[in-house]
Scaffold this motif. Sequence first.
Motif, PDB file in Angstrom:
ATOM      1  N   ALA A  20     -29.799  45.651  -9.774  1.00  0.00           N
ATOM      2  CA  ALA A  20     -28.428  46.135  -9.593  1.00  0.00           C
ATOM      3  C   ALA A  20     -28.390  47.639  -9.335  1.00  0.00           C
ATOM      4  O   ALA A  20     -27.470  48.140  -8.697  1.00  0.00           O
ATOM      5  N   THR A  21     -29.395  48.368  -9.819  1.00  0.00           N
ATOM      6  CA  THR A  21     -29.367  49.821  -9.696  1.00  0.00           C
ATOM      7  C   THR A  21     -30.519  50.409  -8.876  1.00  0.00           C
ATOM      8  O   THR A  21     -30.489  51.582  -8.554  1.00  0.00           O
ATOM      9  N   ARG A  22     -31.539  49.624  -8.542  1.00  0.00           N
ATOM     10  CA  ARG A  22     -32.688  50.177  -7.823  1.00  0.00           C
ATOM     11  C   ARG A  22     -32.289  50.511  -6.388  1.00  0.00           C
ATOM     12  O   ARG A  22     -31.360  49.960  -5.835  1.00  0.00           O
ATOM     13  N   THR A  23     -33.000  51.461  -5.810  1.00  0.00           N
ATOM     14  CA  THR A  23     -32.721  51.870  -4.431  1.00  0.00           C
ATOM     15  C   THR A  23     -33.984  51.747  -3.583  1.00  0.00           C
ATOM     16  O   THR A  23     -35.098  51.894  -4.076  1.00  0.00           O
ATOM     17  N   ILE A  24     -33.788  51.472  -2.312  1.00  0.00           N
ATOM     18  CA  ILE A  24     -34.868  51.424  -1.329  1.00  0.00           C
ATOM     19  C   ILE A  24     -34.433  52.283  -0.158  1.00  0.00           C
ATOM     20  O   ILE A  24     -33.314  52.152   0.326  1.00  0.00           O
ATOM     21  N   THR A  25     -35.309  53.163   0.283  1.00  0.00           N
ATOM     22  CA  THR A  25     -35.018  53.971   1.460  1.00  0.00           C
ATOM     23  C   THR A  25     -36.204  53.899   2.407  1.00  0.00           C
ATOM     24  O   THR A  25     -37.330  53.649   1.993  1.00  0.00           O
ATOM     25  N   GLY A  26     -35.958  54.118   3.677  1.00  0.00           N
ATOM     26  CA  GLY A  26     -37.017  54.166   4.666  1.00  0.00           C
ATOM     27  C   GLY A  26     -37.563  52.802   5.017  1.00  0.00           C
ATOM     28  O   GLY A  26     -36.974  51.770   4.720  1.00  0.00           O
ATOM     29  N   ALA A  27     -38.733  52.793   5.654  1.00  0.00           N
ATOM     30  CA  ALA A  27     -39.382  51.560   6.090  1.00  0.00           C
ATOM     31  C   ALA A  27     -40.872  51.806   6.250  1.00  0.00           C
ATOM     32  O   ALA A  27     -41.323  52.945   6.363  1.00  0.00           O
ATOM     33  N   TYR A  28     -41.642  50.720   6.238  1.00  0.00           N
ATOM     34  CA  TYR A  28     -43.070  50.815   6.512  1.00  0.00           C
ATOM     35  C   TYR A  28     -43.302  51.217   7.966  1.00  0.00           C
ATOM     36  O   TYR A  28     -42.450  50.995   8.819  1.00  0.00           O
ATOM     37  N   GLY A  29     -44.482  51.735   8.260  1.00  0.00           N
ATOM     38  CA  GLY A  29     -44.858  52.093   9.619  1.00  0.00           C
ATOM     39  C   GLY A  29     -45.260  50.868  10.433  1.00  0.00           C
ATOM     40  O   GLY A  29     -45.200  49.739   9.953  1.00  0.00           O
ATOM     41  N   SER A  30     -45.714  51.081  11.663  1.00  0.00           N
ATOM     42  CA  SER A  30     -45.996  49.981  12.584  1.00  0.00           C
ATOM     43  C   SER A  30     -47.414  49.425  12.466  1.00  0.00           C
ATOM     44  O   SER A  30     -47.759  48.469  13.139  1.00  0.00           O
ATOM     45  N   THR A  31     -48.259  50.022  11.619  1.00  0.00           N
ATOM     46  CA  THR A  31     -49.581  49.453  11.336  1.00  0.00           C
ATOM     47  C   THR A  31     -49.692  49.221   9.839  1.00  0.00           C
ATOM     48  O   THR A  31     -48.983  49.852   9.050  1.00  0.00           O
ATOM     49  N   TYR A  32     -50.567  48.322   9.435  1.00  0.00           N
ATOM     50  CA  TYR A  32     -50.683  47.976   8.020  1.00  0.00           C
ATOM     51  C   TYR A  32     -51.053  49.182   7.159  1.00  0.00           C
ATOM     52  O   TYR A  32     -50.582  49.326   6.049  1.00  0.00           O
ATOM     53  N   ALA A  33     -51.877  50.079   7.682  1.00  0.00           N
ATOM     54  CA  ALA A  33     -52.338  51.230   6.918  1.00  0.00           C
ATOM     55  C   ALA A  33     -51.329  52.374   6.889  1.00  0.00           C
ATOM     56  O   ALA A  33     -51.524  53.351   6.179  1.00  0.00           O
ATOM     57  N   THR A  34     -50.247  52.270   7.645  1.00  0.00           N
ATOM     58  CA  THR A  34     -49.256  53.340   7.718  1.00  0.00           C
ATOM     59  C   THR A  34     -48.068  53.004   6.827  1.00  0.00           C
ATOM     60  O   THR A  34     -47.376  52.020   7.053  1.00  0.00           O
ATOM     61  N   ASN A  35     -47.829  53.819   5.818  1.00  0.00           N
ATOM     62  CA  ASN A  35     -46.732  53.554   4.894  1.00  0.00           C
ATOM     63  C   ASN A  35     -45.373  53.915   5.452  1.00  0.00           C
ATOM     64  O   ASN A  35     -44.358  53.525   4.901  1.00  0.00           O
ATOM     65  N   GLY A  36     -45.325  54.692   6.529  1.00  0.00           N
ATOM     66  CA  GLY A  36     -44.028  55.132   7.026  1.00  0.00           C
ATOM     67  C   GLY A  36     -43.359  55.993   5.975  1.00  0.00           C
ATOM     68  O   GLY A  36     -44.000  56.812   5.331  1.00  0.00           O
ATOM     69  N   ASP A  37     -42.062  55.762   5.756  1.00  0.00           N
ATOM     70  CA  ASP A  37     -41.359  56.549   4.744  1.00  0.00           C
ATOM     71  C   ASP A  37     -40.684  55.653   3.705  1.00  0.00           C
ATOM     72  O   ASP A  37     -39.679  56.020   3.112  1.00  0.00           O
ATOM     73  N   LEU A  38     -41.254  54.453   3.465  1.00  0.00           N
ATOM     74  CA  LEU A  38     -40.692  53.545   2.472  1.00  0.00           C
ATOM     75  C   LEU A  38     -40.777  54.157   1.083  1.00  0.00           C
ATOM     76  O   LEU A  38     -41.803  54.693   0.689  1.00  0.00           O
ATOM     77  N   ALA A  39     -39.683  54.114   0.355  1.00  0.00           N
ATOM     78  CA  ALA A  39     -39.648  54.581  -1.029  1.00  0.00           C
ATOM     79  C   ALA A  39     -38.762  53.643  -1.838  1.00  0.00           C
ATOM     80  O   ALA A  39     -37.733  53.197  -1.356  1.00  0.00           O
ATOM     81  N   VAL A  40     -39.204  53.329  -3.043  1.00  0.00           N
ATOM     82  CA  VAL A  40     -38.418  52.480  -3.937  1.00  0.00           C
ATOM     83  C   VAL A  40     -38.325  53.156  -5.298  1.00  0.00           C
ATOM     84  O   VAL A  40     -39.208  53.894  -5.697  1.00  0.00           O
ATOM     85  N   SER A  41     -37.223  52.907  -5.980  1.00  0.00           N
ATOM     86  CA  SER A  41     -37.096  53.416  -7.338  1.00  0.00           C
ATOM     87  C   SER A  41     -37.710  52.382  -8.289  1.00  0.00           C
ATOM     88  O   SER A  41     -38.061  51.283  -7.884  1.00  0.00           O
ATOM     89  N   ASP A  42     -37.811  52.710  -9.536  1.00  0.00           N
ATOM     90  CA  ASP A  42     -38.410  51.868 -10.574  1.00  0.00           C
ATOM     91  C   ASP A  42     -39.916  51.755 -10.357  1.00  0.00           C
ATOM     92  O   ASP A  42     -40.467  52.310  -9.427  1.00  0.00           O
ATOM     93  N   ASN A  43     -40.604  51.017 -11.219  1.00  0.00           N
ATOM     94  CA  ASN A  43     -42.069  50.944 -11.139  1.00  0.00           C
ATOM     95  C   ASN A  43     -42.568  49.515 -10.984  1.00  0.00           C
ATOM     96  O   ASN A  43     -43.652  49.181 -11.417  1.00  0.00           O
ATOM     97  N   HIS A  44     -41.783  48.662 -10.353  1.00  0.00           N
ATOM     98  CA  HIS A  44     -42.224  47.309 -10.042  1.00  0.00           C
ATOM     99  C   HIS A  44     -43.165  47.338  -8.839  1.00  0.00           C
ATOM    100  O   HIS A  44     -43.242  48.338  -8.134  1.00  0.00           O
ATOM    101  N   ALA A  45     -43.892  46.254  -8.603  1.00  0.00           N
ATOM    102  CA  ALA A  45     -44.877  46.204  -7.517  1.00  0.00           C
ATOM    103  C   ALA A  45     -44.211  45.947  -6.175  1.00  0.00           C
ATOM    104  O   ALA A  45     -43.318  45.116  -6.064  1.00  0.00           O
ATOM    105  N   VAL A  46     -44.651  46.686  -5.158  1.00  0.00           N
ATOM    106  CA  VAL A  46     -44.197  46.478  -3.781  1.00  0.00           C
ATOM    107  C   VAL A  46     -45.418  46.027  -2.991  1.00  0.00           C
ATOM    108  O   VAL A  46     -46.431  46.715  -2.944  1.00  0.00           O
ATOM    109  N   ARG A  47     -45.342  44.841  -2.405  1.00  0.00           N
ATOM    110  CA  ARG A  47     -46.465  44.242  -1.694  1.00  0.00           C
ATOM    111  C   ARG A  47     -46.087  44.017  -0.234  1.00  0.00           C
ATOM    112  O   ARG A  47     -45.124  43.320   0.053  1.00  0.00           O
ATOM    113  N   ARG A  48     -46.823  44.606   0.669  1.00  0.00           N
ATOM    114  CA  ARG A  48     -46.514  44.487   2.096  1.00  0.00           C
ATOM    115  C   ARG A  48     -47.078  43.198   2.685  1.00  0.00           C
ATOM    116  O   ARG A  48     -48.198  42.802   2.392  1.00  0.00           O
TER     117      ARG A  48
END
Length: 90
Positions: A20-48
Amino acid sequence: MANPTVNAGGSGVAGNVNFATRTITGAYGSTYATNGDLAVSDNHAVRRSVSRTHGGSTASGVFSETQCLRMAYSGVEADSPALDATRTAA
């Protein structure tokens, strides 16, 4: 390491998230190794996703968020691939 797991019952666990309160900004890049500018709040796991877009030339921007992801050891990175430690969602 941007999002290390913590010790819980002899293994490592990623954090919880309040969807309800977490935020997501940005997006992953166009290759698997490129993170782009994805950012998430909290400390849960983000799996691409490792899938490719139709045509196979660009990595998919799809990702999943997992609460309390359990790993074999504590202190290991919960995100895959690891997000930049300097990024925090606004």
